[in-house]
Design a protein around this motif. Structure first.
Motif, PDB file in Angstrom:
ATOM      1  N   UNK A 257       0.667  -1.600  -0.059  1.00 46.59           N
ATOM      2  CA  UNK A 257      -0.029   0.076   0.372  1.00 46.59           C
ATOM      3  C   UNK A 257       0.532   1.354  -0.371  1.00 46.59           C
ATOM      4  N   UNK A 258       1.826   1.491   1.028  1.00 48.70           N
ATOM      5  CA  UNK A 258       2.961   2.531   0.746  1.00 48.70           C
ATOM      6  C   UNK A 258       3.811   2.488  -0.448  1.00 48.70           C
ATOM      7  N   UNK A 259       4.205   1.481  -1.331  1.00 50.69           N
ATOM      8  CA  UNK A 259       5.166   1.893  -2.304  1.00 50.69           C
ATOM      9  C   UNK A 259       3.613   2.111  -3.545  1.00 50.69           C
ATOM     10  N   UNK A 260       2.537   1.601  -3.343  1.00 49.93           N
ATOM     11  CA  UNK A 260       1.833   2.062  -4.309  1.00 49.93           C
ATOM     12  C   UNK A 260       1.678   3.251  -3.647  1.00 49.93           C
ATOM     13  N   UNK A 261       0.860   3.821  -3.063  1.00 49.49           N
ATOM     14  CA  UNK A 261       0.773   5.710  -2.375  1.00 49.49           C
ATOM     15  C   UNK A 261       1.910   6.330  -3.157  1.00 49.49           C
ATOM     16  N   UNK A 262       3.435   5.725  -2.766  1.00 53.52           N
ATOM     17  CA  UNK A 262       4.764   6.372  -3.693  1.00 53.52           C
ATOM     18  C   UNK A 262       4.122   6.799  -4.853  1.00 53.52           C
ATOM     19  N   UNK A 263       3.928   5.442  -5.821  1.00 52.78           N
ATOM     20  CA  UNK A 263       4.334   5.153  -7.037  1.00 52.78           C
ATOM     21  C   UNK A 263       3.089   6.811  -7.972  1.00 52.78           C
ATOM     22  N   UNK A 264       1.745   6.538  -6.951  1.00 50.35           N
ATOM     23  CA  UNK A 264       0.708   7.760  -7.325  1.00 50.35           C
ATOM     24  C   UNK A 264       0.995   9.506  -7.245  1.00 50.35           C
ATOM     25  N   UNK A 265       1.869   9.296  -6.204  1.00 46.40           N
ATOM     26  CA  UNK A 265       2.293  10.486  -6.329  1.00 46.40           C
ATOM     27  C   UNK A 265       3.447  10.708  -6.738  1.00 46.40           C
ATOM     28  N   UNK A 266       4.624  10.288  -7.459  1.00 44.29           N
ATOM     29  CA  UNK A 266       5.331  10.024  -8.303  1.00 44.29           C
ATOM     30  C   UNK A 266       4.564  10.189  -9.913  1.00 44.29           C
ATOM     31  N   UNK A 267       3.098   9.914 -10.299  1.00 39.48           N
ATOM     32  CA  UNK A 267       3.011   9.920 -11.411  1.00 39.48           C
ATOM     33  C   UNK A 267       2.197  11.049 -11.301  1.00 39.48           C
ATOM     34  N   UNK A 268       1.414  11.244  -9.762  1.00 41.88           N
ATOM     35  CA  UNK A 268       1.000  12.712 -10.049  1.00 41.88           C
ATOM     36  C   UNK A 268       2.055  13.586 -10.051  1.00 41.88           C
ATOM     37  N   UNK A 269       3.064  13.860  -9.732  1.00 44.44           N
ATOM     38  CA  UNK A 269       4.008  15.055 -10.257  1.00 44.44           C
ATOM     39  C   UNK A 269       4.048  14.829 -11.139  1.00 44.44           C
ATOM     40  N   UNK A 270       4.112  13.913 -12.107  1.00 40.87           N
ATOM     41  CA  UNK A 270       4.980  13.406 -13.471  1.00 40.87           C
ATOM     42  C   UNK A 270       3.430  14.255 -14.178  1.00 40.87           C
ATOM     43  N   UNK A 271       2.492  14.025 -14.223  1.00 37.97           N
ATOM     44  CA  UNK A 271       1.113  14.908 -14.336  1.00 37.97           C
ATOM     45  C   UNK A 271       1.192  16.156 -13.980  1.00 37.97           C
ATOM     46  N   UNK A 272       1.767  17.041 -13.086  1.00 37.04           N
ATOM     47  CA  UNK A 272       1.843  17.994 -13.007  1.00 37.04           C
ATOM     48  C   UNK A 272       2.921  18.486 -13.356  1.00 37.04           C
ATOM     49  N   UNK A 273       3.910  18.108 -13.998  1.00 39.30           N
ATOM     50  CA  UNK A 273       5.193  18.654 -14.563  1.00 39.30           C
ATOM     51  C   UNK A 273       4.728  18.968 -15.852  1.00 39.30           C
ATOM     52  N   UNK A 274       4.559  17.799 -16.295  1.00 46.14           N
ATOM     53  CA  UNK A 274       3.293  17.832 -18.272  1.00 46.14           C
ATOM     54  C   UNK A 274       2.723  18.975 -18.039  1.00 46.14           C
ATOM     55  N   UNK A 275       1.633  19.772 -17.137  1.00 44.20           N
ATOM     56  CA  UNK A 275       0.561  20.552 -17.245  1.00 44.20           C
ATOM     57  C   UNK A 275       1.453  21.416 -16.897  1.00 44.20           C
ATOM     58  N   UNK A 276       2.183  21.964 -16.338  1.00 45.38           N
ATOM     59  CA  UNK A 276       3.039  23.022 -15.838  1.00 45.38           C
ATOM     60  C   UNK A 276       3.560  23.459 -17.274  1.00 45.38           C
ATOM     61  N   UNK A 277       4.002  22.565 -17.722  1.00 44.91           N
ATOM     62  CA  UNK A 277       4.777  23.546 -19.609  1.00 44.91           C
ATOM     63  C   UNK A 277       3.485  24.002 -20.010  1.00 44.91           C
ATOM     64  N   UNK A 278       2.922  23.230 -20.207  1.00 46.79           N
ATOM     65  CA  UNK A 278       1.472  23.520 -21.472  1.00 46.79           C
ATOM     66  C   UNK A 278       0.638  24.872 -20.674  1.00 46.79           C
ATOM     67  N   UNK A 279       0.598  24.587 -19.290  1.00 44.56           N
ATOM     68  CA  UNK A 279       0.073  26.625 -18.741  1.00 44.56           C
ATOM     69  C   UNK A 279       0.662  28.113 -19.052  1.00 44.56           C
ATOM     70  N   UNK A 280       2.294  27.530 -18.534  1.00 43.12           N
ATOM     71  CA  UNK A 280       3.256  27.799 -19.460  1.00 43.12           C
ATOM     72  C   UNK A 280       3.453  28.886 -20.576  1.00 43.12           C
ATOM     73  N   UNK A 281       2.095  28.498 -21.691  1.00 46.18           N
ATOM     74  CA  UNK A 281       2.449  29.068 -22.924  1.00 46.18           C
ATOM     75  C   UNK A 281       1.280  29.927 -22.808  1.00 46.18           C
ATOM     76  N   UNK A 282       0.530  29.598 -21.668  1.00 50.71           N
ATOM     77  CA  UNK A 282      -0.874  30.721 -21.627  1.00 50.71           C
ATOM     78  C   UNK A 282      -0.966  31.715 -20.831  1.00 50.71           C
ATOM     79  N   UNK A 283       0.070  30.959 -19.620  1.00 48.60           N
ATOM     80  CA  UNK A 283       0.591  32.526 -18.406  1.00 48.60           C
ATOM     81  C   UNK A 283       2.313  32.253 -18.045  1.00 48.60           C
ATOM     82  N   UNK A 284       1.880  32.822 -16.689  1.00 48.94           N
ATOM     83  CA  UNK A 284       3.279  33.911 -16.501  1.00 48.94           C
ATOM     84  C   UNK A 284       3.746  32.697 -15.227  1.00 48.94           C
ATOM     85  N   UNK A 285       4.655  32.406 -15.204  1.00 47.75           N
ATOM     86  CA  UNK A 285       5.427  31.748 -14.062  1.00 47.75           C
ATOM     87  C   UNK A 285       4.925  32.522 -12.632  1.00 47.75           C
ATOM     88  N   UNK A 286       4.542  33.720 -12.263  1.00 47.04           N
ATOM     89  CA  UNK A 286       4.288  34.088 -11.246  1.00 47.04           C
ATOM     90  C   UNK A 286       2.479  33.637 -11.159  1.00 47.04           C
TER      91      UNK A 286
END
Length: 146
Positions: free
Chosen positions: A89-118
């Motif tokens: 269960x703990x391993x699964x939790x960390x795997x989900x958090x890693x996938x969440x972080x990867x997803x967030x990084x992917x979308x930050x790149x998309x956001x930055x095409x529309x909004x500023x870093x600030x």
């Protein structure tokens, strides 16, 4: 006896439908308030807003699915888990958090095409502020005589 059972079943179905509709309306109201709150916090232009919110909504839906998949077995009583199952269960939790972080990084790149870093930083701050505000309002609503 059967007509009463039918009427009782029908009544329960109507009550459940009304409750579900009320919950859906409340969720939609909260989402609309969140959009307005964050749009203001981030000072989005109408052009930015038009491009940003579909991306944000797509991200939120994917993030919710990740969390939902993890939480599927989350409610199981911890006392019922073996040590090996708890570690899994703990391993699964960390795997989900890693996938969440990867997803967030992917979308930050998309956001930055529309909004500023600030504006992105203001988004993160605004999300936390909105959640705190919402929790405070819910807490105030639960207190008697207020």
């Amino acid at each position: 006896m059967k007509p009463y059972l039918f009427l009782l079943t029908l009544f329960c179905a109507v009550i459940l439908s009304a409750t579900a509709a009320f919950a859906q309306d409340r969720r939609e109201n909260v989402e609309a308030a969140k959009v307005a709150f964050l749009t203001d916090k981030m000072a989005l232009t109408s052009e930015q807003s038009q491009k940003f919110w579909p991306i944000y909504n797509e991200y939120e839906a994917k993030r919710r699915e990740l969390v939902k998949a993890y939480r599927g077995g989350y409610r199981q009583d911890v006392d019922e888990l073996s040590e090996q199952e708890a570690k899994a269960r703990i391993d699964s939790m960390f795997a989900v958090r890693e996938r969440e972080l990867d997803l967030e990084k992917e979308y930050v790149a998309r956001y930055n095409r529309v909004i500023t870093a600030k504006q992105l930083i203001l988004l993160y701050r605004g999300e936390r502020e909105f959640t705190k505000m919402l929790l405070k309002r819910l807490d105030n609503g639960k207190r008697p005589n207020q």
